[in-house]
Design a protein around this motif. Sequence first.
Motif, mmCIF file in Angstrom:
data_model
loop_
_atom_site.group_PDB
_atom_site.id
_atom_site.type_symbol
_atom_site.label_atom_id
_atom_site.label_comp_id
_atom_site.label_asym_id
_atom_site.label_seq_id
_atom_site.Cartn_x
_atom_site.Cartn_y
_atom_site.Cartn_z
ATOM 1 N N GLU A 1 -9.432 -44.283 -4.542
ATOM 2 C CA GLU A 1 -7.972 -44.362 -4.458
ATOM 3 C C GLU A 1 -7.415 -43.934 -3.109
ATOM 4 O OE1 GLU A 1 -5.640 -43.185 -7.830
ATOM 5 O OE2 GLU A 1 -7.389 -43.121 -9.142
ATOM 6 N N SER A 2 -8.262 -43.815 -2.104
ATOM 7 C CA SER A 2 -7.777 -43.422 -0.784
ATOM 8 C C SER A 2 -6.954 -44.542 -0.164
ATOM 9 C CB SER A 2 -8.945 -43.082 0.137
ATOM 10 O OG SER A 2 -9.618 -44.261 0.557
ATOM 11 N N LYS A 3 -6.189 -44.181 0.872
ATOM 12 C CA LYS A 3 -5.406 -45.154 1.636
ATOM 13 C C LYS A 3 -6.258 -45.800 2.728
ATOM 14 C CE LYS A 3 -1.678 -43.990 -0.642
ATOM 15 N NZ LYS A 3 -1.107 -44.885 -1.683
ATOM 16 N N LEU A 4 -7.564 -45.601 2.654
ATOM 17 C CA LEU A 4 -8.553 -46.173 3.577
ATOM 18 C C LEU A 4 -8.548 -45.500 4.945
ATOM 19 C CD1 LEU A 4 -8.260 -49.985 2.732
ATOM 20 C CD2 LEU A 4 -9.846 -48.284 1.797
ATOM 21 N N TRP A 5 -7.950 -44.302 5.034
ATOM 22 C CA TRP A 5 -8.010 -43.561 6.284
ATOM 23 C C TRP A 5 -8.020 -42.071 6.004
ATOM 24 C CZ3 TRP A 5 -3.871 -40.376 7.851
ATOM 25 C CH2 TRP A 5 -2.672 -40.549 7.154
ATOM 26 N N THR A 6 -8.503 -41.339 6.991
ATOM 27 C CA THR A 6 -8.535 -39.886 6.922
ATOM 28 C C THR A 6 -8.024 -39.320 8.235
ATOM 29 O OG1 THR A 6 -9.965 -37.956 6.608
ATOM 30 C CG2 THR A 6 -10.921 -39.817 7.754
ATOM 31 N N ALA A 7 -7.544 -38.091 8.202
ATOM 32 C CA ALA A 7 -7.092 -37.419 9.417
ATOM 33 C C ALA A 7 -7.717 -36.029 9.466
ATOM 34 C CB ALA A 7 -5.572 -37.310 9.463
ATOM 35 N N VAL A 8 -8.292 -35.700 10.603
ATOM 36 C CA VAL A 8 -8.864 -34.376 10.820
ATOM 37 C C VAL A 8 -8.087 -33.736 11.963
ATOM 38 C CG1 VAL A 8 -10.939 -33.070 11.367
ATOM 39 C CG2 VAL A 8 -11.118 -35.240 10.145
ATOM 40 N N ALA A 9 -7.614 -32.511 11.740
ATOM 41 C CA ALA A 9 -6.804 -31.854 12.768
ATOM 42 C C ALA A 9 -7.240 -30.406 12.912
ATOM 43 C CB ALA A 9 -5.328 -31.923 12.395
ATOM 44 N N ALA A 10 -7.108 -29.867 14.139
ATOM 45 C CA ALA A 10 -7.518 -28.481 14.375
ATOM 46 C C ALA A 10 -6.732 -27.882 15.517
ATOM 47 C CB ALA A 10 -9.011 -28.403 14.679
ATOM 48 N N ALA A 11 -6.644 -26.571 15.502
ATOM 49 C CA ALA A 11 -6.066 -25.826 16.613
ATOM 50 C C ALA A 11 -6.868 -24.555 16.776
ATOM 51 C CB ALA A 11 -4.594 -25.503 16.356
ATOM 52 N N GLY A 12 -6.979 -24.072 18.010
ATOM 53 C CA GLY A 12 -7.758 -22.870 18.224
ATOM 54 C C GLY A 12 -7.661 -22.360 19.636
ATOM 55 N N TYR A 13 -8.595 -21.498 19.979
ATOM 56 C CA TYR A 13 -8.607 -20.855 21.294
ATOM 57 C C TYR A 13 -10.033 -20.874 21.825
ATOM 58 C CZ TYR A 13 -7.988 -17.306 24.923
ATOM 59 O OH TYR A 13 -7.952 -16.647 26.121
ATOM 60 N N ARG A 14 -10.157 -21.181 23.099
ATOM 61 C CA ARG A 14 -11.469 -21.293 23.733
ATOM 62 C C ARG A 14 -11.471 -20.495 25.032
ATOM 63 N NH1 ARG A 14 -16.035 -24.640 24.985
ATOM 64 N NH2 ARG A 14 -16.306 -25.645 22.982
ATOM 65 N N TRP A 15 -12.579 -19.795 25.290
ATOM 66 C CA TRP A 15 -12.660 -19.019 26.519
ATOM 67 C C TRP A 15 -14.096 -19.012 27.024
ATOM 68 C CZ3 TRP A 15 -12.719 -17.110 21.660
ATOM 69 C CH2 TRP A 15 -13.683 -16.146 21.318
ATOM 70 N N GLY A 16 -14.265 -18.518 28.244
ATOM 71 C CA GLY A 16 -15.590 -18.485 28.849
ATOM 72 C C GLY A 16 -15.704 -19.479 29.990
ATOM 73 N N ASN A 17 -16.911 -19.681 30.459
ATOM 74 C CA ASN A 17 -17.206 -20.566 31.583
ATOM 75 C C ASN A 17 -17.727 -21.895 31.055
ATOM 76 O OD1 ASN A 17 -18.076 -21.858 33.877
ATOM 77 N ND2 ASN A 17 -19.600 -20.314 34.455
ATOM 78 N N PRO A 18 -17.014 -23.023 31.272
ATOM 79 C CA PRO A 18 -17.485 -24.315 30.758
ATOM 80 C C PRO A 18 -18.883 -24.689 31.244
ATOM 81 C CG PRO A 18 -15.209 -24.482 31.474
ATOM 82 C CD PRO A 18 -15.705 -23.133 31.932
ATOM 83 N N GLN A 19 -19.271 -24.194 32.442
ATOM 84 C CA GLN A 19 -20.614 -24.489 32.954
ATOM 85 C C GLN A 19 -21.642 -23.439 32.502
ATOM 86 O OE1 GLN A 19 -17.812 -25.039 35.211
ATOM 87 N NE2 GLN A 19 -18.076 -27.080 34.332
ATOM 88 N N GLY A 20 -21.181 -22.360 31.902
ATOM 89 C CA GLY A 20 -22.068 -21.313 31.401
ATOM 90 C C GLY A 20 -21.779 -21.026 29.946
ATOM 91 N N TRP A 21 -21.757 -19.741 29.581
ATOM 92 C CA TRP A 21 -21.466 -19.395 28.190
ATOM 93 C C TRP A 21 -19.975 -19.568 27.917
ATOM 94 C CZ3 TRP A 21 -25.092 -18.980 24.710
ATOM 95 C CH2 TRP A 21 -26.381 -18.588 25.079
ATOM 96 N N HIS A 22 -19.661 -20.202 26.799
ATOM 97 C CA HIS A 22 -18.265 -20.351 26.390
ATOM 98 C C HIS A 22 -18.180 -20.269 24.871
ATOM 99 C CE1 HIS A 22 -20.089 -24.352 27.175
ATOM 100 N NE2 HIS A 22 -19.575 -24.665 25.990
ATOM 101 N N TYR A 23 -16.981 -19.946 24.387
ATOM 102 C CA TYR A 23 -16.805 -19.591 22.982
ATOM 103 C C TYR A 23 -15.508 -20.208 22.459
ATOM 104 C CZ TYR A 23 -19.717 -16.034 25.194
ATOM 105 O OH TYR A 23 -20.669 -15.397 25.944
ATOM 106 N N GLY A 24 -15.406 -20.321 21.139
ATOM 107 C CA GLY A 24 -14.181 -20.841 20.552
ATOM 108 C C GLY A 24 -13.998 -20.370 19.122
#
Length: 311
Positions: free
Chosen positions: A96-119
């Motif tokens: 009975e779905s409408k043939l689509w889904t939506a996934v959504a998120a919000a958060g915070y990310r820190w650290g070095n993108p080329q090294g260790w990073h976290y979220g």
Amino acid sequence: MKTHHPTARTVATHALSALALSTGLLTSAQAAPDDEPAIQSYAIDYEAKLLTDRRTNGLSDTFLRPGAEFTVNAAHESGLIGYLQVGSVARANFPESKLWTAVAAAGYRWGNPQGWHYGLGLAHEMFPGAQVKDAPRNPFVDFNDTMRTRFDTSFAVIELGYGIVEARYLHVLSKDFRGNNTAVVCGSRFAPEFEAYLNLQADPSEAIACYGDSVKHSRGSQLLSIDTRYPIAPQTKLVAHVGYTQVKNFKQVTTYDYKLGVAHTRWGLDFELDAVAAGMRDRSYAVTYDVYGHTKRIDRTALVASLAKRF
């Protein structure tokens, strides 16, 4: 979840399939003097994609048929990030779905993108209209005692990465993970044979054990994934993924999934070809029925091709 900006990696699953972005998440840079260029304080990336099979955690959401998705990734210089993805699904998977889904998120990310990073973040997956109605809680006790189940799922998300390697852990906060409860899990496996079981024309012990003595839900389920996209040429990357989905109270549908492929960018388009495999602990639970009685195993190993445009 994919992104093409080092500070805009999302905190949601592919799967897993995340929340619509609020405008408060994104702020414009203040006006710079006339002799200095303005520095943008945020990044927003868009991607439209066509796929020969749209999969989440190794399992097909489109009944092994082609699918499509549109994704928005956003990141602010403060570390706030947001994600939104709208994708196609099949009613065989989500009745009975409408043939689509939506996934959504919000958060915070820190650290070095080329090294260790976290979220850290929160994510929510929505399936408009999708539901299982009138599924018996336990047909061996009272066939007329039914319940309704929806598929919407909320997650807490933790990320850990080093360079191009990303690990992501999700913990299910909602009552059910994608509708997994006693009525749905056991019903999907044993419903076609209920009459035989009830008339003792087949051994009912496995079905009775599945239903147990009360309705069980899947809050507390856990998902873990590790992903990387390793450059092997200026416009080509090796894609690798391994995932694990542990469904609380239903160990029979615990699943491992894997992906290995290659992605190439040319003419402003991203081409990708992946070998995708999944292994459910009891693979009979991966058999899905459509309204015409056709059956498919949604964990079947397959080559999945995709074509994407970023803008």
